[in-house]
Design a protein around this motif. Structure first.
Motif, mmCIF file in Angstrom:
data_model
loop_
_atom_site.group_PDB
_atom_site.id
_atom_site.type_symbol
_atom_site.label_atom_id
_atom_site.label_comp_id
_atom_site.label_asym_id
_atom_site.label_seq_id
_atom_site.Cartn_x
_atom_site.Cartn_y
_atom_site.Cartn_z
ATOM 1 N N LEU A 1 0.823 -1.210 0.000
ATOM 2 C CA LEU A 1 0.000 0.000 0.000
ATOM 3 C C LEU A 1 0.859 1.263 0.000
ATOM 4 O O LEU A 1 0.494 2.265 -0.620
ATOM 5 C CB LEU A 1 -0.938 -0.012 1.209
ATOM 6 C CG LEU A 1 -2.022 -1.092 1.197
ATOM 7 C CD1 LEU A 1 -2.785 -1.101 2.522
ATOM 8 C CD2 LEU A 1 -2.982 -0.884 0.032
ATOM 9 N N ALA A 2 1.997 1.209 0.680
ATOM 10 C CA ALA A 2 2.908 2.361 0.671
ATOM 11 C C ALA A 2 3.411 2.626 -0.746
ATOM 12 O O ALA A 2 3.508 3.786 -1.176
ATOM 13 C CB ALA A 2 4.075 2.113 1.616
ATOM 14 N N ASP A 3 3.756 1.571 -1.457
ATOM 15 C CA ASP A 3 4.197 1.747 -2.847
ATOM 16 C C ASP A 3 3.098 2.369 -3.701
ATOM 17 O O ASP A 3 3.374 3.199 -4.577
ATOM 18 C CB ASP A 3 4.606 0.397 -3.440
ATOM 19 C CG ASP A 3 5.952 -0.085 -2.935
ATOM 20 O OD1 ASP A 3 6.755 0.747 -2.476
ATOM 21 O OD2 ASP A 3 6.199 -1.310 -2.991
ATOM 22 N N ARG A 4 1.890 1.997 -3.445
ATOM 23 C CA ARG A 4 0.784 2.464 -4.284
ATOM 24 C C ARG A 4 0.304 3.857 -3.913
ATOM 25 O O ARG A 4 -0.051 4.654 -4.794
ATOM 26 C CB ARG A 4 -0.379 1.473 -4.176
ATOM 27 C CG ARG A 4 -1.550 1.814 -5.080
ATOM 28 C CD ARG A 4 -2.566 0.691 -5.102
ATOM 29 N NE ARG A 4 -3.670 0.988 -6.005
ATOM 30 C CZ ARG A 4 -4.683 0.154 -6.243
ATOM 31 N NH1 ARG A 4 -4.713 -1.031 -5.650
ATOM 32 N NH2 ARG A 4 -5.661 0.503 -7.060
ATOM 33 N N TYR A 5 0.308 4.166 -2.591
ATOM 34 C CA TYR A 5 -0.353 5.387 -2.152
ATOM 35 C C TYR A 5 0.565 6.425 -1.493
ATOM 36 O O TYR A 5 0.153 7.570 -1.320
ATOM 37 C CB TYR A 5 -1.478 5.051 -1.158
ATOM 38 C CG TYR A 5 -2.595 4.241 -1.750
ATOM 39 C CD1 TYR A 5 -3.492 4.816 -2.631
ATOM 40 C CD2 TYR A 5 -2.753 2.894 -1.424
ATOM 41 C CE1 TYR A 5 -4.544 4.077 -3.172
ATOM 42 C CE2 TYR A 5 -3.792 2.144 -1.956
ATOM 43 C CZ TYR A 5 -4.684 2.738 -2.835
ATOM 44 O OH TYR A 5 -5.707 1.999 -3.369
ATOM 45 N N SER A 6 1.786 6.052 -1.075
ATOM 46 C CA SER A 6 2.582 6.985 -0.275
ATOM 47 C C SER A 6 4.058 6.965 -0.640
ATOM 48 O O SER A 6 4.929 6.985 0.238
ATOM 49 C CB SER A 6 2.404 6.683 1.225
ATOM 50 O OG SER A 6 2.945 7.738 2.011
ATOM 51 N N LEU A 7 4.356 6.967 -1.923
ATOM 52 C CA LEU A 7 5.723 7.131 -2.429
ATOM 53 C C LEU A 7 6.685 6.071 -1.897
ATOM 54 O O LEU A 7 7.884 6.294 -1.822
ATOM 55 C CB LEU A 7 6.249 8.529 -2.078
ATOM 56 C CG LEU A 7 5.365 9.707 -2.499
ATOM 57 C CD1 LEU A 7 5.967 11.026 -2.023
ATOM 58 C CD2 LEU A 7 5.145 9.723 -4.005
ATOM 59 N N GLY A 8 6.153 4.918 -1.497
ATOM 60 C CA GLY A 8 6.991 3.820 -1.036
ATOM 61 C C GLY A 8 7.588 4.012 0.333
ATOM 62 O O GLY A 8 8.538 3.315 0.698
ATOM 63 N N LEU A 9 7.030 4.927 1.141
ATOM 64 C CA LEU A 9 7.587 5.228 2.461
ATOM 65 C C LEU A 9 6.544 5.035 3.553
ATOM 66 O O LEU A 9 5.350 5.294 3.359
ATOM 67 C CB LEU A 9 8.118 6.664 2.506
ATOM 68 C CG LEU A 9 9.280 6.990 1.566
ATOM 69 C CD1 LEU A 9 9.606 8.477 1.649
ATOM 70 C CD2 LEU A 9 10.509 6.159 1.915
ATOM 71 N N VAL A 10 7.028 4.605 4.721
ATOM 72 C CA VAL A 10 6.200 4.400 5.909
ATOM 73 C C VAL A 10 6.916 5.059 7.077
ATOM 74 O O VAL A 10 8.145 5.069 7.130
ATOM 75 C CB VAL A 10 5.999 2.893 6.200
ATOM 76 C CG1 VAL A 10 5.091 2.686 7.410
ATOM 77 C CG2 VAL A 10 5.459 2.169 4.982
ATOM 78 N N ARG A 11 6.156 5.587 8.020
ATOM 79 C CA ARG A 11 6.748 6.160 9.229
ATOM 80 C C ARG A 11 6.175 5.474 10.464
ATOM 81 O O ARG A 11 4.989 5.145 10.499
ATOM 82 C CB ARG A 11 6.475 7.662 9.315
ATOM 83 C CG ARG A 11 6.945 8.460 8.118
ATOM 84 C CD ARG A 11 6.738 9.942 8.341
ATOM 85 N NE ARG A 11 7.034 10.715 7.148
ATOM 86 C CZ ARG A 11 7.271 12.024 7.138
ATOM 87 N NH1 ARG A 11 7.231 12.713 8.288
ATOM 88 N NH2 ARG A 11 7.524 12.662 6.016
ATOM 89 N N SER A 12 7.027 5.273 11.457
ATOM 90 C CA SER A 12 6.561 4.809 12.764
ATOM 91 C C SER A 12 6.496 6.017 13.696
ATOM 92 O O SER A 12 7.268 6.961 13.563
ATOM 93 C CB SER A 12 7.489 3.739 13.337
ATOM 94 O OG SER A 12 8.823 4.209 13.422
#
Length: 552
Positions: free
Chosen positions: A358-369
């Motif tokens: 989902l990060a690849d599809r919706y958020s430029l391939g990035l996740v934050r904790s």
């Protein structure tokens, strides 16, 4: 996000092989338990109640989808199928086998990750505002400075054996979503009268057995002086900090003992004396780091109504789990790791794989904790929100409770930790079962509930609007309740114990009674912390562990 260069990768690879040999020698009986203990701690490995626990560093909470997929693989192949996000934005595995940890570290190194300095008496993972770079209210993105500090602090020879662990948080926002005032050093990016951006420096915050709020020792530090000033603080602490008593070894105890003004004078004197050989600001090196945090090429979009015609469940999620972005047409989306079905902060391997997709599809391939044990997609186009919500809802990551009572911080407690006095996860479940009406939670407003299984305060209970501390009474689990705490901005304060501890079965009922009083006394527009102050709680003057407040 920052990308390793050849030096970074070589350092991490060498560390993996070094630890692999140390593990081999320990298992062969060539290293004693005590000798190996210090070595494994330097690589993030604890021995917990049931099994080893490995803590993986997530610098300033930023992850690529590739790294999240590796987390999932490790959870699946080396653990029991899940990981746990902590208040320092790190990830913990609770069930790795000691002999397999070098293999785990090698896999982490293959995606530019490690567990160096996630434990031991050293400078720990540098944390940041989880909305850094996208928050409309920030002076400057703190993440390049976090990376600058991380590179300076990693394996620093002078500060590898401090009196105790040392924690630094950096924020560019006055809201202080990084809880910087309860860190050994808090750094706030601020503007002076001339419009220049520099650092306000706080020292001496911390929780645990002697909770304290940090003190400002410099109102404005030019950015180019950051590392030399940090070295001065660390050097004073390294020389003057207590080493004879583990409970009095934190820098907060030294600051309290000499007083904030005297400590400031000590740091300033050390700074002046050491400036000729202190690290100077590497403008070229910093520019290289900062380039990795250049804002992405956002699309030219406009804010528009995303709620019309949508179901109530989506509207609730939008209101609670998304935040304003500084770029029009985008929102930041919180992935709640606080559904009633999971221990707070836990996520399964299959969920991590899906999050990466989902990060690849919706958020430029990035996740934050986040500091609050959730995840964020920082750069979601508003037009994608409904579709994303549907996908998150299908994997139990769309509980619309961010900022509410059930979005609680919770340590693993006695279920895993050998230091804990009481369980935390069953109490979280008890509270979720009691407060399962979202309309009621929304009417209460923003409430921070934080829970720890022992006095070490890994769950930050001292600075919760409602804090819960597990205590042992004759081999039984009891819970002490505090009110009026806060970790944010000008409201930062320690909570006050309100009475005797309560038994395990009565925690949620006690919270319910407290909230009934709060509702009865609340006036329109009054803040939660101010309400309790008005009815007798004085958080700024609280003596949390004074004898008169001890559980009966």
């Amino acid at each position: 996000m920052y990308q390793y260069d050849q030096i970074d990768q070589q350092l991490v690879n060498q560390r993996v092989e070094q630890y692999r040999d140390q593990t081999r020698r320990y298992l062969a009986g060539e290293l004693s338990e005590e000798d190996f203990r210090s070595l494994r701690l330097r690589n993030g490995l604890y021995i917990q109640k049931h099994a080893p626990m490995l803590r993986v560093s997530v610098p300033y909470g930023l992850l690529s989808s590739r790294q999240v997929r590796m987390f999932a693989r490790i959870a699946r192949e080396f653990d029991k199928g899940y990981g746990h996000f902590t208040t320092r934005q790190n990830l913990q595995y609770n069930w790795p086998k000691l002999e397999q940890v070098p293999d785990i570290l090698a896999l982490l190194a293959s995606v530019e990750m490690h567990a160096i300095q996630t434990s031991g008496n050293c400078i720990r993972n540098v944390t940041a505002d989880h909305l850094a770079g996208i928050a409309p209210d920030e002076s400057e993105d703190p993440r390049p400075w976090c990376e600058y500090i991380r590179q300076w602090a990693t394996l620093h020879p002078e500060f590898s054996y401090l009196p105790r662990k040392f924690k630094i948080a950096v924020t560019g926002s006055p809201q202080d979503r990084a809880a910087s005032k309860v860190h050994d050093i808090g750094l706030h990016l601020v503007r002076n009268a001339a419009g220049e951006v520099g650092f306000e420096v706080l020292v001496g915050g911390g929780l645990g057995r002697m909770p304290m709020i940090g003190h400002v020792i410099r109102e404005f530090l030019p950015k180019q002086d950051l590392l030399s000033y940090l070295e001065a603080i660390l050097r004073v602490y390294n020389l003057e900090g207590r080493r004879d008593n583990i409970h009095k070894a934190r820098i907060k105890v030294l600051v309290k003992a000499v007083g904030p003004q005297k400590f400031r004078e000590m740091v300033e004197a050390e700074w002046q004396a050491s400036r000729d050989h202190a690290p100077t600001h590497d403008a070229v090196g910093f520019a290289r780091i900062a380039a990795f945090f250049t804002p992405p090429a956002y699309e030219t979009l406009h804010d528009h109504d995303v709620l019309s015609g949508r179901p109530t469940e989506f509207r609730n999620w939008y209101q609670r789990n998304t935040k304003r972005h500084k770029v029009q047409g985008y929102r930041a989306v919180f992935l709640s790791l606080k559904s009633p079905q999971r221990p707070p902060g836990d996520i399964t391997d299959s969920e991590m794989d899906r999050v990466a997709d989902l990060a690849d599809r919706y958020s430029l391939g990035l996740v934050r904790s986040t500091h609050d044990q959730n995840l964020i997609f920082a750069d979601v186009r508003q037009r994608d929100l409904f579709e994303l919500w549907q996908s998150l809802n299908a994997i139990d990551l769309a509980t619309p409770n961010i900022g509410t009572l059930t979005d609680m911080i919770c340590c693993p407690g006695l279920d895993f930790c050998s230091l804990a006095n009481a369980t935390s996860i069953p109490i979280a479940r008890q509270i979720n079962e009691r407060f399962d009406n979202f309309d009621y939670l929304y009417d209460l407003g923003d409430i921070e509930l934080k829970m720890s299984g022992c006095m070490n305060a890994c769950g930050h209970h001292h600075v919760g609007h409602i804090g819960i501390l597990g205590v042992d009474k004759g081999g039984e689990e009891w819970y002490q309740i505090t009110l009026g705490g806060s970790a944010s901005g000008q409201d930062a304060a320690l909570g006050q114990v309100i009475g005797p501890s309560v038994p395990h079965a009565e925690v949620a009922e006690t919270i319910d009674r407290i909230l009934n009083v709060y509702i009865a006394e609340r006036e329109e527009g009054e803040r939660f912390i101010d309400t309790f102050r008005r009815i007798g709680i004085k958080p700024f003057k609280a003596r949390v562990y004074a004898p008169s407040h001890q559980a009966a």
